[in-house]
Enzyme design. Structure first.
Site, mmCIF file in Angstrom:
data_model
loop_
_atom_site.group_PDB
_atom_site.id
_atom_site.type_symbol
_atom_site.label_atom_id
_atom_site.label_comp_id
_atom_site.label_asym_id
_atom_site.label_seq_id
_atom_site.Cartn_x
_atom_site.Cartn_y
_atom_site.Cartn_z
ATOM 1 N N SER A 40 0.813 -1.214 0.000
ATOM 2 C CA SER A 40 0.000 0.000 0.000
ATOM 3 C C SER A 40 0.848 1.266 0.000
ATOM 4 O O SER A 40 0.311 2.359 -0.152
ATOM 5 C CB SER A 40 -0.928 0.019 1.219
ATOM 6 O OG SER A 40 -0.161 -0.017 2.418
ATOM 7 N N HIS A 88 -2.265 -2.689 -6.172
ATOM 8 C CA HIS A 88 -2.723 -2.350 -4.829
ATOM 9 C C HIS A 88 -4.244 -2.423 -4.774
ATOM 10 O O HIS A 88 -4.954 -1.575 -5.341
ATOM 11 C CB HIS A 88 -2.254 -0.942 -4.437
ATOM 12 C CG HIS A 88 -2.734 -0.522 -3.088
ATOM 13 N ND1 HIS A 88 -3.136 0.761 -2.801
ATOM 14 C CD2 HIS A 88 -2.916 -1.234 -1.937
ATOM 15 C CE1 HIS A 88 -3.534 0.822 -1.543
ATOM 16 N NE2 HIS A 88 -3.405 -0.367 -1.001
ATOM 17 N N GLU A 119 -5.112 -0.103 -7.838
ATOM 18 C CA GLU A 119 -4.115 0.793 -8.406
ATOM 19 C C GLU A 119 -3.054 -0.054 -9.106
ATOM 20 O O GLU A 119 -2.515 -0.998 -8.520
ATOM 21 C CB GLU A 119 -3.459 1.639 -7.318
ATOM 22 C CG GLU A 119 -4.410 2.637 -6.673
ATOM 23 C CD GLU A 119 -3.772 3.384 -5.517
ATOM 24 O OE1 GLU A 119 -3.983 4.603 -5.422
ATOM 25 O OE2 GLU A 119 -3.070 2.739 -4.703
ATOM 26 N N ASN A 156 -4.087 6.195 -1.023
ATOM 27 C CA ASN A 156 -3.562 6.265 0.345
ATOM 28 C C ASN A 156 -2.763 7.539 0.578
ATOM 29 O O ASN A 156 -2.621 7.982 1.729
ATOM 30 C CB ASN A 156 -2.690 5.043 0.649
ATOM 31 C CG ASN A 156 -3.512 3.875 1.160
ATOM 32 O OD1 ASN A 156 -4.734 3.956 1.241
ATOM 33 N ND2 ASN A 156 -2.860 2.780 1.486
#
Length: 668
Positions: free
Chosen positions: A120, A141, A153, A191
């Site tokens: 992440s 991800h 992602e 994130n």
């Protein structure tokens, strides 16, 4: 191009087991590996529980659940990954542990096996140093819960090959994910702003500004989310938020881990969240709201500065991956640039962070319809999966622009139209209709419909061959768009229909006219009156689509192959049942069809009663208008005539504001 049929998942925890389940659900063979068989068995038990819940909720059948379980093989040995075409790492966030794992995997798998990390926050390029073939390595991800959440992602490393990226893009498509492409930067895209959002909530709490419960309440209202930051950290694990924030600290003081977050993670305790004892005063609520918005806007502008992803992808990630009602770019545009910059400058000053230049990028027109050339094919894709590619003024205008550009391409003889995500186009944007009904500006609905009809007419009349590839939900205006094509191809998961009369309106973008040119008046009335949804095979049997096409053939078409060189699965549309249904709906008036006293020997009584109950539940004004339009067959522009009447009705307001809920129409 690498063909992926068997997938390895390393790590049988919450994320790994969810990934194994999702891949197996979509038909892939899966090898689930962890360091001990008890961990693997626990993961498989978790999958079994999720599948049982899915069967109970009728998400899928018991047979489908059994087939999913049968595709998953557990092991405690990495050696079993040798059979895999793709291996996805899903272990805990420890850089050294991941590097050691990749070195081991590299010694086992074939040289052409793709290896992906679900990290992440760590750099994909740095992790790639540990593997023998970095050109076959990338980041994938996924987001919690990975069996349900459609976002992923895709992050290339410095040495990731274009072929590897194309293969994983197709894999994501085949596993029902909505990917966004990200540059390799710590935190990637989502994130990068979401974790600081959590961190800032902790700062507000430790500064004594408000309780955890109060901060959650304000954030839920401000961001349109079902859970506030503290509840979210409790759901996913406080240590996860802490470790994710730690990897971002090198980006500056804005990203420094809050002391309260560090202490809570080290204690490995969830947050105590108590509802506020008293209503939150507006001054405090404003302070919370402005800090939280300011942090998100500042970080998102940094993301645009660093070209990690596009503004459109930021919104897509927030809405799909985080379940925000509105993405950060949409929030910025709603507030306006002066207010956004004020909020950002306050936060930038507080944390001594440079003010990003790319804030302006959030306020330029966003591109939702793309055009890509592939050989003699021009591929037009509606790319707003977070809204199921619904048609609004922006989408329609961009569709028209991209189509005009495609027509001007020299040497391009075929224009292919498709959609991103799980929908081709799932109708028109209902919120636009409601806004104009409530605002008394129904003339704007008529104008929008007329402009859209004009663009659809250009597509219909194009000298180039137009192919519609239906990849998922194709409803209402989406089916009307497809009907403008010379050739309609349905992929296996396509579902189509006209649900309009069930929400108080009727098809107004050619549905009453072009449909009957394909399947006749009777089946046109059947589709509009009943609102029944049909799958790809049924649509082919009816003649609504020309053929079905497997995903592999679609990939070839998207790469530039001529349609004639492919082998679509043609389904015989000489189906006696559909001929009988078409004859029935074409030969009898709407009144006679729903008259209890009328009997028809050609139709089974139980099927007739099913139709009658469905048609009686539809909006009467819309049904009558549709009947006249189909019978008169005066052309698409005739559909404009009844729009003011229908959209002014109480039934339209009731139906459009109650989508998904059973309502009783009054005919007013």
């Amino acid at each position: 191009m690498k063909t992926i049929t068997t997938v390895g998942v390393v790590g049988a925890g919450t994320m790994g087991s969810a990934l194994a389940q999702k891949f197996a659900q979509e038909g892939f063979d899966v090898v689930l590996v962890d360091r001990a068989m008890r961990l693997v068995e626990r993961g498989i038990e978790s999958i079994a529980r999720m599948l049982e819940q899915g069967v109970e909720r009728r998400v899928f059948t018991a047979a489908a659940a059994d087939a999913t379980r049968a595709r998953i093989r557990g092991s405690e040995s990495l050696d079993n990954l040798v059979a895999c075409d793709l291996v996805v790492e899903a272990i805990f966030e420890d850089f050294i542990a991941k590097c050691d794992l990749f070195a081991a995997i590299g010694r086992i798998v074939h040289a052409d096996t793709i290896v992906a990390t679900n990290t992440s926050s760590f750099s994909v390029s740095e992790l790639a140093h540990a593997i023998s073939h970095p050109e076959r390595f990338c980041g994938l991800h996924y987001f919690y819960h990975a069996a349900k959440n459609r976002l992923v992602e895709i992050i290339p490393g410095e040495k990731t090959s274009a072929e590897t990226l194309r293969a994983v893009e197709r894999f994501c498509w085949m596993t029902g994910k909505d990917p966004i492409a990200c540059r390799d930067r710590h935190g990637f895209a989502i994130n990068r702003f979401f974790v600081p959002w959590l961190n800032e909530a902790v700062r507000l709490h430790q500064e004594g500004i408000a309780s955890t419960g109060a901060i959650d309440q304000v954030c839920m209202r401000a961001f349109g989310v079902g859970m506030g930051p503290f509840a979210l950290m409790n759901a996913t694990g406080v240590p996860i938020a802490y470790h994710s924030q730690r990897t971002l600290e090198k980006l500056g003081t804005l990203y420094a881990v809050a002391d309260g977050l560090r202490a809570q993670a080290e204690a490995n305790e969830p947050w105590s969240i108590d509802p506020p004892a008293h209503p939150i005063d507006e001054a405090t609520a404003k302070r919370i709201r402005e800090r939280m918005l300011g942090v998100v806007f500042l970080v998102c502008s940094q993301i645009l500065d660093e070209e990690i992803c596009t503004a459109v992808e930021l919104d897509r990630g927030a809405r799909i991956g985080l379940q925000w009602q509105q993405g950060p770019i949409g929030m910025m545009r709603a507030l306006g640039r002066p207010e956004v910059e004020r909020l950002m400058r306050t936060v930038a000053t507080r944390y001594q962070t440079p003010f990003p230049h790319a804030v302006a990028d959030a306020f330029v027109p966003l591109r939702y319809v793309s055009l890509r050339r592939a050989g003699a094919n021009a591929i037009i894709t509606v790319e707003r999966p977070e809204a199921l590619n619904a048609l609004d003024e922006t989408i329609v205008e961009q569709l028209g622009d991209r189509f005009d550009e495609a027509e001007r391409l020299d040497g391009c003889d075929t224009i292919v139209i498709t959609g991103a995500g799980k929908a081709f186009v799932a109708g028109a944007d209902i919120s636009m209709f409601l806004e104009n009904i409530r605002g008394g500006t129904i003339d704007r609905i008529v104008a929008f419909t007329a402009r859209t009809q004009a663009i659809f007419d250009r597509i219909d009349r194009s000298a180039k061959r137009v192919v519609a590839v239906l990849n998922g939900l194709t409803l209402g205006g989406g089916l009307e768009l497809a009907l403008c094509a010379d050739t309609i191809i349905a992929l296996p998961g396509a579902v189509m229909g006209f649900p309009e009369t069930g929400i108080g309106i009727y098809p107004g973008l050619g549905g009453t006219q072009r449909t009957q040119k394909r399947v006749g008046k009777g089946l046109t009335k059947y589709l509009i009156y009943t609102g029944d949804l049909v799958d790809a095979r049924t649509a082919a049997q009816m003649g609504l689509v020309d053929a079905m096409m497997p995903a592999t053939a679609w990939f070839e078409l998207a790469d530039g192959a001529a349609l004639e060189s492919l082998a679509p699965l043609v389904v015989n549309n000489d189906d006696a049942r559909w001929q009988a249904i078409g004859t029935f709906f074409g030969a009898h008036s709407l009144d006679r069809q729903i008259d209890d006293g009328a009997r028809f020997t050609a139709i089974a009584p139980e099927e007739l009663e099913r139709w009658r109950s469905r048609v009686r539940a539809k909006a009467p004004i819309a049904l009558r208008a549709a009947e006249r339009l189909v019978d008169e067959a005066r052309g698409c522009d005739s559909e404009l005539e009844y729009l003011p009447t229908v959209f002014s009705s109480s039934d339209a307001l009731l139906g459009l504001s109650s989508v998904g809920t059973k309502v009783v129409f009054t005919g007013n």
